[in-house]
Design a protein around this motif. Sequence first.
Motif: not given
Length: 424
Positions: A190-200, A203-205, A307-322
């Motif tokens: 997500w270099t071009n998306v500007g999000v650097g922390d895990p998101r859910r 669908a729950g992924i 790699v492990a993820v603990d309770d990530p915030a929701p993913a951005p509403a609109e993300v382009p194909p990356t």
Amino acid sequence: MKRCSIVLHTHMPYVEGFGTWPFGEEWLWEAVATSYLPLLDVLDRHPGKVTLSITPVLADQLEAPGALDRCLRFLREIRPASHALDLPDHPQLEYSAHRYEQAADALERRGDLIAAFRPHVQWTSAATHAVLPLLATDAGLRLQVETGIASHRERFGAWHGGFWLPECAHAPWIDHLLEEAGVHVTCVDWTNVGVGDPRRTEAGIALVPLDRHGIDLVWDHRGYPSHGDYRDTNRLTAHAHQAWAVDGTAYDPERGHARARVDAERFVRDLTEGAVVAFDTELFGHHWHEGVTFLERVLELAHVVPVAVDDPAPAPAEVPPTSWGEGRDLRTWSAPRAGGIAWAQRRAELTALGTEAGPRALRELLALQSSDWAFQIANASAGEYPRERAEAHRAAFEAALVDGSSDELRNLAPNLADWAFVQP
């Protein structure tokens, strides 16, 4: 001690049995000798640290009848003969010749490479490394993903939902199908998306962004492997051996491996705390000769965890194909310079949807869908080989639809069950 996660994505296109040199199964034998065997020794010494994926299509080849026997003959016969031709002019190749002897010994000792990797493999991937957002149908994506997951379970046992997206290619519309198949976590660029922390996702992924800064310390054209001390993997002797360092001098392995340990220390120092970095496994040893030394030193110096993820915030509403390709989008596999392979793949997939495609046709479809053909065409790295391979699989797919052939496509997707290729 700095904490980080290292993901190694282990993949080779299906070249076993399809040509030899300069393009074909020797790619696989070289990867076995220079990357997989040395890496296994490192993983055995540092178990449980690296997040390792092996693509089903690579595992298919490593299990193909006679494949590792041919690899051993390559190491025992072909490589010694080619070294002998170059040694009079390049005595520094004694080191290289010895490394191939060591690889042959290691392959004989280990025998079954799938068994050797089994304690270390955690994640799986799509069956033949298709760019999933470019597939045309839900049925096509299910074929790729579910066949890949079934392959992993058959070969490596328990699977806990870790999935490598081929080429890191992600789009929101594939998330529900991944979740349906049991995927829980994957990596995105997500270099071009500007999000650097895990998101859910909805669908729950869990989507884990890669740390581009950490990756580029190695992967950038100015990264560590460009240093003059390292072995030059681009300049070759008359018989395709690497005899020089990047600075043009005769290669000195002591100098090269010492540099790798120094760069590992710099990498750990400069890496962001908690970073998740991912690399093609074949970079280490195959494309960067001293890379395995570098990797082991990093594992010694850093607190490397899966790699492990603990309770990530929701993913951005609109993300382009990356993806991690050019432009961080899908153009590497879909732009005109990729030769139109993406559209040939989609046409075949849609054709299969309207027929009673048997196992042979579906295997040819899977082979055609590999991301490798478009990538190699786009970067002009393998001559006409990728075009010829893609066209051959397309033609064989169409022929199998007509004659209903049930012949196996060598060892591709050997556990493919009777598949109802339908769109719900």
